[in-house]
Design a protein around this motif. Structure first.
Motif, PDB file in Angstrom:
ATOM      1  N   SER A  26      36.076  41.033  44.497  1.00 58.90           N
ATOM      2  CA  SER A  26      35.148  39.879  44.051  1.00 58.90           C
ATOM      3  C   SER A  26      33.899  39.635  44.441  1.00 58.90           C
ATOM      4  O   SER A  26      32.742  38.856  43.939  1.00 58.90           O
ATOM      5  N   GLN A  27      33.543  40.316  45.798  1.00 58.17           N
ATOM      6  CA  GLN A  27      32.125  40.123  46.650  1.00 58.17           C
ATOM      7  C   GLN A  27      31.349  41.235  45.920  1.00 58.17           C
ATOM      8  O   GLN A  27      30.246  41.438  46.565  1.00 58.17           O
ATOM      9  N   SER A  38      32.007  41.707  37.892  1.00 56.48           N
ATOM     10  CA  SER A  38      31.539  40.424  37.228  1.00 56.48           C
ATOM     11  C   SER A  38      32.649  39.501  37.160  1.00 56.48           C
ATOM     12  O   SER A  38      32.759  38.384  37.136  1.00 56.48           O
ATOM     13  N   LYS A  39      34.031  40.009  37.047  1.00 52.28           N
ATOM     14  CA  LYS A  39      35.010  39.222  36.925  1.00 52.28           C
ATOM     15  C   LYS A  39      36.168  39.945  37.067  1.00 52.28           C
ATOM     16  O   LYS A  39      36.501  41.295  36.720  1.00 52.28           O
ATOM     17  N   VAL A  95      37.599  35.050  39.905  1.00 51.20           N
ATOM     18  CA  VAL A  95      39.045  35.359  40.013  1.00 51.20           C
ATOM     19  C   VAL A  95      39.604  34.585  39.007  1.00 51.20           C
ATOM     20  O   VAL A  95      40.113  33.549  39.261  1.00 51.20           O
ATOM     21  N   VAL A  96      40.444  35.214  38.090  1.00 43.40           N
ATOM     22  CA  VAL A  96      41.450  34.402  37.186  1.00 43.40           C
ATOM     23  C   VAL A  96      42.857  35.060  37.488  1.00 43.40           C
ATOM     24  O   VAL A  96      43.059  36.379  37.250  1.00 43.40           O
ATOM     25  N   HIS A  97      43.683  34.307  37.928  1.00 38.04           N
ATOM     26  CA  HIS A  97      45.178  34.532  38.140  1.00 38.04           C
ATOM     27  C   HIS A  97      45.940  34.260  36.761  1.00 38.04           C
ATOM     28  O   HIS A  97      46.035  33.574  36.186  1.00 38.04           O
ATOM     29  N   MET A  98      46.802  35.617  36.490  1.00 40.54           N
ATOM     30  CA  MET A  98      47.568  35.627  35.272  1.00 40.54           C
ATOM     31  C   MET A  98      48.683  36.208  35.762  1.00 40.54           C
ATOM     32  O   MET A  98      49.003  36.963  36.799  1.00 40.54           O
ATOM     33  N   SER A 157      37.892  42.126  27.134  1.00 41.20           N
ATOM     34  CA  SER A 157      36.751  43.140  27.381  1.00 41.20           C
ATOM     35  C   SER A 157      36.852  43.898  28.608  1.00 41.20           C
ATOM     36  O   SER A 157      35.950  44.161  29.183  1.00 41.20           O
ATOM     37  N   ILE A 158      38.194  44.417  29.362  1.00 36.60           N
ATOM     38  CA  ILE A 158      38.290  44.822  30.297  1.00 36.60           C
ATOM     39  C   ILE A 158      37.794  46.405  30.488  1.00 36.60           C
ATOM     40  O   ILE A 158      37.796  47.127  29.542  1.00 36.60           O
TER      41      ILE A 158
END
Length: 400
Positions: free
Chosen positions: A28-29, A34-35, A57-60, A93-94
């Protein structure tokens, strides 16, 4: 670059907390990312916390359905998970999948075949062979059949592979010309730093003041010693005498551990057995004088990297370990960071007496330097950047 990071373990699992989350923070750094859509696979009803990993960061969650037969659970997982992941890849859009572990890599290989999305597999090990050697799977079983073939596809199709041992990297080079890197299971050295205050507090709580304390953190059975571990504990007690005390921190039921100790005639009043959260482990390590590594020797163990060894070293503990465990057995010998015994246990007594000698010396600083040298997170950014360049190179070639 938008990254889908797939962990095969749940959020609260010790491996996620100790080794996956630091990788997420590092990724993430990086300016190239970007995501991050961070996926964990949850298998129980245990309540999850909310990881504080930053706005990028989005946790799924993928939730494994509990079924009466384990094999049916796996079939269900590998039927529904790729569909969900494929939908997320399209929706968000991975650009890249990062798969942590060989089973997660199997999901990546399935999705890559359907979508063409590039994927890398880190902590890549011969999982099918591990399970076969542990007699958990049969060579003729469907689990072994599918996992071994997915691993073959990973070797052929993954944009990047990161093994945890150079031994496995050397083996894979025979079948693969593309990028292979090695990064052992790293630890946050500062998190596991020795603390004299905690040492005194834990020893006082357990009644272990002025004793020689050995500690084991981990499981029993499968790729680890089962009853042999308890024989080793008892042999340590026989050789080290009345001053020896033992701490066992394990997810295995306390009653099962105590029964196995009684079977070897280990005096139960001289052992502390519990299951503690990962964040409490450093305090118990500080209370110890040396540590046990209980990975069961086998030819495929040359390809592993026990994360607990790094945590032990980070606390300054010498390790009593069998030979042939990844690169760690070699490091123990070359750095004098513990004692190694043969698979037949013929020199176990000698190794235990060496551990006693090392425990008595002032070697914590040296052994902590071993953790910093071999288990630091510092090289990871360079490894990721090298893989990202491979992806960019492949994209340019495809556009020509």
């Amino acid at each position: 670059m938008k990254v889908l990071y797939i962990s095969y373990w749940g959020l609260n699992d010790g491996l996620t907390q100790s080794s996956v989350l630091p990788h997420i923070r590092i990724l993430s750094q990086m300016h190239e990312v970007s995501k991050i859509y961070f996926v964990t696979i949850e298998r129980g009803a245990e309540r999850m916390g909310s990881p504080e990993l930053g706005p990028q960061v989005v946790h799924m969650v993928l939730r494994s359905k509990r079924l009466p037969v384990n094999f049916l659970e796996k079939v269900n997982d590998f039927w529904f998970f790729p569909r969900t992941l494929k939908a997320w890849i399209s929706r968000y859009s991975i650009d890249l999948m990062v798969c942590r572990s060989s089973p997660a890599g199997a999901l990546g290989a399935i999705i890559n075949r359907r979508t063409g999305i590039p994927f890398i597999v880190e902590s890549f090990e011969p999982h099918a062979e591990y399970m076969l050697d542990a007699k958990v799977w049969s060579r003729w079983g469907l689990k072994y059949f599918f996992q071994s073939r997915w691993e073959q596809r990973i070797v052929q199709k993954a944009t990047g592979i990161i093994t945890v041992s150079r031994h496995y990297k050397d083996k894979l080079k025979l079948d693969r010309s593309a990028s292979i890197e090695t990064f052992p299971c790293a630890v946050n050295v500062g998190q596991f730093e020795f603390d004299m205050g905690l040492r005194k507090a834990i020893r006082s709580k357990l009644g272990f003041e002025n004793k020689l304390v050995g500690i084991y953190v981990g499981k029993f059975g499968d790729i680890y010693y089962d009853q042999t571990a308890f024989f080793i504990f008892k042999r340590a007690y026989d050789l080290l005498g009345e001053e020896f005390r033992l701490i066992v921190l394990s997810p295995v039921e306390k009653s099962i551990v105590l029964h196995a100790l009684k079977k070897e005639n280990f005096p139960i009043e001289k052992v502390f057995v519990d299951k503690v959260p990962h964040q409490e482990v450093p305090a118990y390590l500080s209370a110890a004088d040396f540590a046990f590594s209980m990975v069961r020797p086998a030819p495929v163990r040359l390809y592993c990297s026990p994360i607990k060894d790094g945590e032990y070293w980070a606390n300054g503990l010498p390790i009593l370990s069998p030979e042939g465990v990844g690169e760690d057995s070699e490091i123990i010998v070359s750095e004098n960071a513990g004692a190694v015994f043969r698979e037949d246990l013929g020199d176990l007594d000698e190794a235990i007496l060496k551990i006693k000698m090392l425990s008595a010396g002032d070697r914590k600083g040296h052994i902590r330097s071993v953790a910093a040298k071999y288990r630091s997170f510092d090289p990871l950014v360079g490894i990721y950047r090298g893989v990202f360049k491979e992806i960019q190179k492949s994209s340019l070639l495809e556009s020509i």
